[in-house]
Structures are given as structure tokens and as C-alpha cells.
Design a protein around this motif. Sequence first.
Motif, PDB file in Angstrom:
ATOM      1  N   ASP A  94       5.458  48.982 -62.949  1.00  0.00           N
ATOM      2  CA  ASP A  94       4.511  48.223 -62.129  1.00  0.00           C
ATOM      3  C   ASP A  94       3.552  49.145 -61.393  1.00  0.00           C
ATOM      4  N   ARG A  95       4.102  50.221 -60.844  1.00  0.00           N
ATOM      5  CA  ARG A  95       3.334  51.136 -60.000  1.00  0.00           C
ATOM      6  C   ARG A  95       2.150  51.763 -60.731  1.00  0.00           C
ATOM      7  N   LEU A 142      -1.055  49.641 -60.318  1.00  0.00           N
ATOM      8  CA  LEU A 142      -1.503  49.253 -58.980  1.00  0.00           C
ATOM      9  C   LEU A 142      -2.964  49.619 -58.744  1.00  0.00           C
ATOM     10  N   TYR A 193       5.824  49.013 -55.557  1.00  0.00           N
ATOM     11  CA  TYR A 193       4.535  49.695 -55.740  1.00  0.00           C
ATOM     12  C   TYR A 193       4.339  50.871 -54.780  1.00  0.00           C
ATOM     13  N   ASP A 231       3.744  54.230 -53.379  1.00  0.00           N
ATOM     14  CA  ASP A 231       3.247  55.485 -53.944  1.00  0.00           C
ATOM     15  C   ASP A 231       2.490  56.212 -52.835  1.00  0.00           C
ATOM     16  N   THR A 235       2.687  46.128 -47.396  1.00  0.00           N
ATOM     17  CA  THR A 235       3.769  46.201 -48.366  1.00  0.00           C
ATOM     18  C   THR A 235       5.112  46.269 -47.634  1.00  0.00           C
TER      19      THR A 235
END
Length: 414
Positions: free
Chosen positions: A179-180, A183, A201, A203, A219
Motif C-alpha cells: 500500500d505504502r 501513497l 502508510y 513513511d 494518520t
Amino acid sequence: MQDKDTTHSTFMQAFQPFFSKDLWKDIHQEVPDLDRRTQKLKTNQLTLLISNAQLQEYRALRKISTSVLSDNLGQAIGLKSISHSQISRRLKTLPTKVSEMLFKRTLHKVAQKKGYGKIQQQLGKLYMIDASTISLCLSRYPWAVFRKSKAGVKMHLRLSFDGIAVPDEVIITPAKTADRKKLDELIVEDKDALNIFDRGYVDYELFDDYCEKGIRFVTRLKNNAIMEFTGVERPVEEDGIIEEDVDIILGTGSRKMKHTLREVTIDDTINEPFTILTNDFERSAEELGEIYRYRWQIELFFKWLKQHAQIKHFYGTSETAVTNQILLALMTYCSLVLLKLEVEYPRDLLTLQRLMITCLFESYEEFLVKLRRRRSKGSKRINYAKVYEMTEYYIVKKEDTEWLNDLVYDPVIL
């Protein structure tokens, strides 16, 4: 297509954008060879055929090919008959760029019609980012290998929400894609926008980059995150839902962030306390908590799409066919949203879809009469204040519930 009842039908009105000569002129300019060798089932016909299949929730290609034998549908799309194998071949060879253009055009019309709702006026532009996996059979979809005995595709999605859920951007990949990694392609760089995503996500490098560019986000904080308290602590009410509101720096050593972030811990009366992370230092902690709850809308959207559109049973096995089907499903969803906005229908999208199916080839005027027909006096009225208290992921304030009495509860829409 000259039949009076057909040309004035609900079907023609609902999918009116796809009958536009200007639309197909633009598409053929982008893809000049699109229908050059196609003897039967032109791209515009395929689009309408698959949109109808999505609307009707047809699972099999043979069901779609049989539906053309209906005089109403056949006249509407200018097709007398078609085999299931021809539909499969067209989906396999249709450039995904075309499906993406159709989705984007429909999305643009929705944006023009939608305007600004109460949520955007109060909280600004909200965008939710998440991904959802669709499981596939490995022997039939070897290109989508996920695990040793499993295959799948993943929808990486950005959803805009302003009282109604609208898919704003989508990237379709094999399910093993993290997923990341997507982003940065989904984040909205508008300084008036707020991007909301879960802790999958996280990071630090991207977060620093977003801080420098003025891109705002909210987030969740991972439980094992290493952080340094900066000494800045905002006062919180003793009996309020906010337990802590402080500034921190994430990471350590070479992975330590350059920019300060804000950590807010919220005492959820239904679940355990949870901690959110943001680079928005202007909003109150209570507002940020409310904003993060809106992230649940993308989960509800995925659930709606999997239950009421055909994206779990595919009409083809190639990567192109699967991608086209998902994009056309999103296009059909946006067409329903557009119709809902045009007729100012106050109830949920599923009720609109079901009524539309029953009136699909009746006159559009008759459909509108049925759509706006008042419920009988004996029908139950919903206590939305109670719904608010009982729903885990509520998004409607108690003082805003009076105008909802005549609606049917649907989290995707509300």
C-alpha cells in the motif's frame, strides 16, 4: 435507437454521457485505432453493455450476451445479438486508457454537479486513501500471484467525501504491491485538502517531504513507533475526550524525521483510546478526531462496491480485462451518483439503483414520479440521534439529525 420509448427511457438518461458524440470523438483522438478492426460490438456499445451488467449485477458473460436479446436493451445500444466470447475478447483487447478516460469523464461531471456540502464548508476538502484486495484463483490468474496458493488484485483508491462518497483516483495492481508504495501517487497536494489514511502508510521520508510541501495529512501512529517529545504540550479538558495533545519528532538515528508532528490521543467511548498523527497544527484536537473518523467512509465504499457491483466475479482472466472491469464498475457507480445529484434524490444510493433497475426502460418522466413518491404515512421514521449513539463510526452530529428524518440510513451516503 429511434424507438420513442427507448430514446426517452431511464436507461438513456442515466447513461446519457456515453451517448455523446463529443466524448467518443475525444477518445478516438487519443486512441486512433480503437475500433478500426472491430466488425461488431464497438467500444461505446461495450461500455453500455458492461455498465448495464454492473447495474444489474450480472455475474456471467452468458447472462450479459443473453440480455442483448431484450428488445429494449438491444435497441438502446444498437445491437441485435452478441456472443459471450466476443464480449470477452473486447474486454481483453480494450486499452485500459479508454476505461480510465470514461471513468474520469464521469467523475468530472460529478464534480461539476456536486458543489460544496456542509462537511467541506466546516472541515475543508477531505480525501481518504486506502487499498482493498480482491482475491482471485491462482490457476486462472497467474499474472496476479499474491502468495504460494493465492492470487489477487488490489485497488489503491483515493476517495473524496463531502456527504457523499466519490472515488477520486484509483490505481489497480497485483495484490502483492505494498500500500505504502502508492501513497505518493494518491496524495492530494492542494494546500486546502486534508489527506486521511491508516497506519499502513507510515513513511517518515514521505512525511518530511509532505511537511516541506505544505501537504496536510492525518494518520494513525504505530504502536512500536519511536518518538522524541519536544516539550510542547497543549492543554486539554479534564473531562473531555482528548487525553493528550503534544508535539513529537518521529524516528531515531538516520531515520529520524526533520519536521515536528502533532500527536493527539483520543479517548473513544466505544473502543480503546487511539492515537492520531498529523502535521496540521491549526485545527482543534476534537476536530482532528472527528476528521479521522471519516476515514471509515472508504471502508464502507469498498464494502458497497464489492456487494453491489461486479468486481469479485470477472468476465475475463487477463490483467487488461480485470482492470477494465474494475474501471467500468467505478464509472457506473459515478453514473449513479451523478443521477442522484441531478434528481436531488435524498435517500441512499442502493434504493436509487434498485428502483432504476425496475424502471430502466420505462419513460424517464415515469421513473421520476416513482422516485419522488412520498412514503406512506404509516412508514417508520428513523431516530438518527439513536443511530448516532449506536454506530461505531458515527459521522453525523446530534444537532444535525433533524433534517435526516425522511431518509434511509446508509453510511456510504451519509
